[in-house]
Every structure is written in C-alpha cells, then in structure tokens.
Scaffold this active site. Sequence first.
Site, mmCIF file in Angstrom:
data_model
loop_
_atom_site.group_PDB
_atom_site.id
_atom_site.type_symbol
_atom_site.label_atom_id
_atom_site.label_comp_id
_atom_site.label_asym_id
_atom_site.label_seq_id
_atom_site.Cartn_x
_atom_site.Cartn_y
_atom_site.Cartn_z
ATOM 1 N N LYS B 101 0.818 -1.221 0.000
ATOM 2 C CA LYS B 101 0.000 0.000 0.000
ATOM 3 C C LYS B 101 0.852 1.271 0.000
ATOM 4 O O LYS B 101 0.416 2.308 -0.490
ATOM 5 C CB LYS B 101 -0.944 0.003 1.207
ATOM 6 C CG LYS B 101 -1.931 -1.162 1.236
ATOM 7 C CD LYS B 101 -3.061 -0.994 0.238
ATOM 8 C CE LYS B 101 -4.041 -2.185 0.311
ATOM 9 N NZ LYS B 101 -5.097 -2.096 -0.714
ATOM 10 N N GLU B 123 -9.959 5.775 3.258
ATOM 11 C CA GLU B 123 -10.702 4.691 3.872
ATOM 12 C C GLU B 123 -9.711 3.574 4.128
ATOM 13 O O GLU B 123 -8.654 3.520 3.492
ATOM 14 C CB GLU B 123 -11.788 4.197 2.919
ATOM 15 C CG GLU B 123 -11.313 3.216 1.820
ATOM 16 C CD GLU B 123 -10.373 3.852 0.789
ATOM 17 O OE1 GLU B 123 -10.442 5.080 0.617
ATOM 18 O OE2 GLU B 123 -9.577 3.113 0.180
ATOM 19 N N SER B 389 1.712 -9.718 -0.584
ATOM 20 C CA SER B 389 1.368 -8.288 -0.529
ATOM 21 C C SER B 389 1.588 -7.646 0.835
ATOM 22 O O SER B 389 1.737 -6.429 0.928
ATOM 23 C CB SER B 389 -0.081 -8.100 -0.981
ATOM 24 O OG SER B 389 -0.951 -8.881 -0.182
HETATM 25 C C1 LIG Z 1 -1.692 -6.983 2.745
HETATM 26 C C2 LIG Z 1 -2.822 -6.686 1.838
HETATM 27 N N1 LIG Z 1 -2.930 -7.365 0.698
HETATM 28 C C3 LIG Z 1 -3.945 -7.142 -0.158
HETATM 29 C C4 LIG Z 1 -4.929 -6.221 0.117
HETATM 30 C C5 LIG Z 1 -6.053 -6.076 -0.860
HETATM 31 O O1 LIG Z 1 -6.031 -4.922 -1.615
HETATM 32 P P1 LIG Z 1 -5.651 -4.910 -3.148
HETATM 33 O O2 LIG Z 1 -6.501 -5.908 -3.837
HETATM 34 O O3 LIG Z 1 -5.952 -3.522 -3.582
HETATM 35 O O4 LIG Z 1 -4.217 -5.236 -3.277
HETATM 36 C C6 LIG Z 1 -4.856 -5.481 1.299
HETATM 37 C C7 LIG Z 1 -5.881 -4.461 1.601
HETATM 38 O O5 LIG Z 1 -6.001 -3.912 2.626
HETATM 39 C C8 LIG Z 1 -3.771 -5.720 2.183
HETATM 40 O O6 LIG Z 1 -3.673 -5.047 3.322
#
Ligand SMILES: Cc1ncc(COP(=O)(O)O)c(C=O)c1O
Lengths: 264, 404
Positions: B101, B123, B389
């Site tokens: 993020k 948000e 992620s």
């Molecule tokens: C660690 C992590 N992975 C994935 C996501 C999902 O979001 P996005 O699909 O935009 O990557 C989030 C959302 O809060 C997150 O904190």
Amino acid sequence: MENRLTALSQNSDMADGTLLVPYMVAGYPTLERSLEAFELFAEEGADLIEIGIPFSDPLADGVVIQEASNRSLNNGTDLDDIFSLVKSLRKVHEVPLVLMGYTNPVYKRGISKFFSECAEAGVDGVIIPDLAPQESEEYLKSARENNISVIFLVAPNTTDERIKLIAELSTEFIYCVSVFGVTGQQINLPEDLKEYLERVKRLSRRKILVGFGINSKESALKLAPYSDGIVIGSAFVKLLSSDDDNSINELRSFFRDIRQSLRK
Amino acid sequence: MRWKEQIVDFKNYNLPDESGHFGDYGGSFVPETLVPALNELESAFRTAWVDEDFQSEFDHLLKNYSGRPTPLYFADKLSSMLGGAKIYLKREDLGHTGSHKINNTIGQALLAMRMGKKRIIAETGAGQHGLAVATVAAKFGLNAVVYMGREDTLRQSLNVRKMELLGAEVIPVDSGSKTLKDAINEAIRDWVTNVEDSFYMIGSVVGPHPYPLMVRNFQRIIGLEAKKQFEEIESAIPAALVACVGGGSNSIGLFHPFLSTDTEMYGVEGGGKNLELGNHSATLSEGSPGILHGSLSYILQDSNGQISPADSVAPGLDYPGSGPEHSYLKDCGRIQYSSVSDAEALAAFKHLSRTEGIIPAIESSHAIAKVMQIAADYKKSDGIIVCLSGRGDKDFSKEVSDGE
Ligand SMILES: Cc1ncc(COP(=O)(O)O)c(C=O)c1O
C-alpha cells in the site's frame, strides 16, 4: 401525451410564487405510510413530487435519508413496489412525479426496461445523483424513447462550460445542489448562493430547482427569490420517523405552512 | 456490449481510454460536486506522470524511504513440498509499513502536495492502507482523516493504534455493514463536503476515473521489478503469477507489466465461509456487473441492484466491489479469477509460517493457498511468482492465529 414536467415548466412563472418540491423515501417508514405522505403532498399542492428509490449505499445522502433508505430496504421495498405506488397515485393525481435514486438499481433492472416501466406507471422524470452526464448516453436515449425527463444536478463548483453542457442534456429543469456536501446538512445560505443560482439560470436558460439542506420555512423563503423551485427532503423524512397518524398530521401542517409561504 | 474471451491485442494494450473506460467498465459515476475535483486530479496526475522531477522524487522515496526494490525470494522449501513449479515470493511484506500500500500512498502524497491539498481523506479495511496514509501524512506534514468500519477497528486494532501514533484521526464507521464498503461511502461523503481543500487518497484500483489508472501506475513497480528480477535469475518469464484481489491493486501492480507476455495469471478472491451471497468476497468470480463507488465493474449485488455485504476473514479483501480493469481482463479471459475459502487461507497462513518462516498477511495467504493448489500442475522447470502483498503481524486476532 405531453410530459407533465414540460407543462409545469412552461406554465409556471416565478411571479406566481415558487414551486414546492417535496421528497420522501418510498417504503419508509412503511410502504403504506409513504403512500399516505405522497398523497398528502399532492392534496396540499405540491408542484412536483420526488419519490426516493431506496439504495443500500446512498453516498450523496446524509444520515437521515441513509437511515430511511435502510428501513425501507428492510421492509423489502423494491422497484415493483414503487411502480405500484406510482400507479395508485396516478389513479387520483396529475401532479408530476419524479423518481430519485442511484444508478445501480436502474442498471440492474435493465436501462430500457426501467424507463418503459416508468412511462407505463406514469412517472414523468428521474433524478440520478451519481449518473454523471458523461456516462448518461444510454440512459438518456431510453428516457427520450419513453418521454421521461432526466433532471441533472449541478453544484456550486460546476464550471460555466459544464453548466451549458448539462443544460443541453436537460429538457425542463436543472437541480442545483445548494452546498458542498450531502443531503440533510445545515446550510447557512451564503451570498455566493445567490450568485451561483443566478449563474446557473443565466447560462442554462432552464427552470432551476434548489435543494439540499433546506429544512424550514425560513430557509425556503430566503432562497425562493433566486430559484424557480425549492426541494425539501430530509426535513420531511425526519418528521415521519414513526409510523403513526400523528407524524402524518405533523408532516401535513409543516408542509402546508411552507406551501402557503411560497405562494405570492 | 460485453464480450467473452474476445481476442485482445495485449502487445498494444493501452487502457483506459480518455474517459477512463476499460471496454464497458470504469468511467465515473459520481455526484456533480466531485467532477471538478476529479478533472483537477486527472490533469495533475497526467502532468506529474510525465514529469521527470516527479518520477525521480517518486523513485527516490520508493528506494530510500520504503526500501525498494523488494526481494524476489525463491521459496525452496515450499516449492519442494508442493512438488511442482518453483515458487518465488515477491516480498512486498518487507517494504515500509509492511505492505504494498505504501507505493500508492507515496505517489498520491506527492500529487496532493503538488495540488496544494493539505487535508487527506482515506478509507481503510485491514488498516494497511490507512497505516500507509498516516505514514506519508506524518512525513509530509499533511492531516489525515481515516474512515474505518467499526468491525475492522476491532479486528485490526493494532493498526488503529499505529495510525493514531502517527497523528492520523481514525473515524470508526457504524453505517451499513461497518466494513470497507461503508468506510468508502463515508470517505466520499467527507470528500463531497470538503472537496475544495481535501484530497481523497483511495487505497486500491477502484473508484471513479482517474483512480484505477493512477493507483495501477503507482503499483506497477511491483511487476516491473519482479519481471527484471525473475529474468536475472531464470533468464525467462514466469509461467504464472498469483495475487490476492481485494480492490485489486497488488494484483494489477504485479500483472500489468506481464499482460503482453504468455504468463498465466491468477487473481484470488476471498471465498469467505461459502459461496452463498453475503458469505464471501468473491466479486469477480461470483458477482455481476454494476455500479459501486463511482465506476462500473463486477460487484456483489442482489436481484434489485442493492449492494450485498461481503464477508472474508481478511479485512483487506472484505469488499463487494472490484477494479474496473480487472472486470475487463476477466471478460477477455486474460486473467483467471477464483476464490479460496477462509479455512484454506488460514491453513496457508500457518503453512507458509511453518515452512518458510514468513508470516504472510491473511490477505496474501489467499494467494499462497491458491499456489498450493496449482503448483503441481506446472513443470518443475516453471516459475510461479506469488505476490506476498503484506506481512501477517497485524493478524493476531484469536481466530487467525489459531489457524484452521
Ligand atoms: C496486505 C494486503 N494485501 C492485499 C490487500 C487487498 O487490496 P488490493 O486488492 O488492492 O491489493 C490489502 C488491503 O487492505 C492488504 O492489506
């Protein structure tokens, strides 16, 4: 048949007073009670009535209409109910009726199906606050085929150029949002508002309605000189929070008082 | 007109178009008050994006503040246990604030400052985006107001405390389902009200144009690095990519630079308890097109077009919408979307912790669960990149740390 909004926009004249446009969420607090409220508006001389289609995520609305929408949805209100409600109003009343709701329920219904059902039930127009003009082509096409008017909104920060664009897409009325914000907030009618409304009128050459935050006779009277019509929503919705005759009576006298004050 | 499996020339893929559409999807369905703000944002973004000063500042911060490039780690134990392809983890969990993020919030913060906006609205679901917003706000002297569903403030309370420590104001949201969807509603209401001095820092590739384009471009660094790193190690392109999809930002960030290659791509959604409407967050794999939060994309809705609440053990996936570009890529058949259940994600959470000594975010655990299912379908010489992620040290509610 001529669209009732066309007739209204042609026959009304600011010299005769200001149009009063009440809004209520269909199905709130119950379907029957909301029908009573719409009947009351018609009987007491509303010039145009906005029938709110409840939506799960009403992002242009403040808490009052959010809660009313939720309650209506919890009652199971759907578009079938709303079209039947319109049909029962139409048996008795000729006042122009406008559905106000968000894009997704219309999209999901099927755009052309929605507008032909509107025409069949006796709806004259729609207001869809999240349907920006640049996304509206398909909606406008179906609306025109069914002789339904689409009333677009403008805001205090809308540019001159865009007001002209919106005017081109509009047939009778343009809805001027009075404030930066959602429905039901306090407004303190700044001097700017006068300038803004005059600007929209001048550039659009359409009749204008102003709404958002008008909650009393006083605020309605302050805006009346600058607008062809006044829209009141949250203040009426609030009065109907309990499902009893008492609330309906209060709503009636509140409405009547404002109605009288806006006549010349 | 929707099409299935249409042949799209991804060598020349250049969406969205001028008005923010990916085929039928995207666009901007917003109250008129936001139109000038979105136009202003779009022009600021387009100017910045081709400005060398902006690019070098963005680059510099990604390197020195956030710690990029993040490693591409060969998970040898996991790979040999699964007995198929070689699994590489793109370690977004190792970046500053512990998730991808931050890439987006650094980009948007630089833009907000160029536009002279000092108040940031955001948000958050898992709190990872909120944390990344609070972080850049602290660094650049901006005021952050973060909306977070009441339920999420409880299940991610550590992130709430971190955001507050960083000086952000966290506002719990009690409307609707009290999760991410409702936090976005409130953030948009705040934006409509304070549009003249506030910048809305959206956390994924959702919302009206230009957000899906802008957030994707800020997240593409994930895929650009991964492609180069994989090439250096394997002298090839990966056979497949796997990423979890909430709104879709980490996944599109990884996938986008590979769209013109032959690499297969899997987007993994929150399958929740089961696939009955209301019990999952599998928007792309189970939903249908509709309009939510300013754009047309796959959403979860009932037959009347009312938005259905989502559900997932992962707060960052718990959202009934999806990015419009994903909707387009689904319809052309370029990316395969599917879901894994809460239970499968929890098992993967534990499995990666035990095999590699890496505790994944519960969101990312969905991607791990998927690769555990498909690894054996690939050859031993194939490589699969999984986007890790975020890190899992935010996820120690009892439910999650007990696993299964
Ligand atoms: C660690 C992590 N992975 C994935 C996501 C999902 O979001 P996005 O699909 O935009 O990557 C989030 C959302 O809060 C997150 O904190």
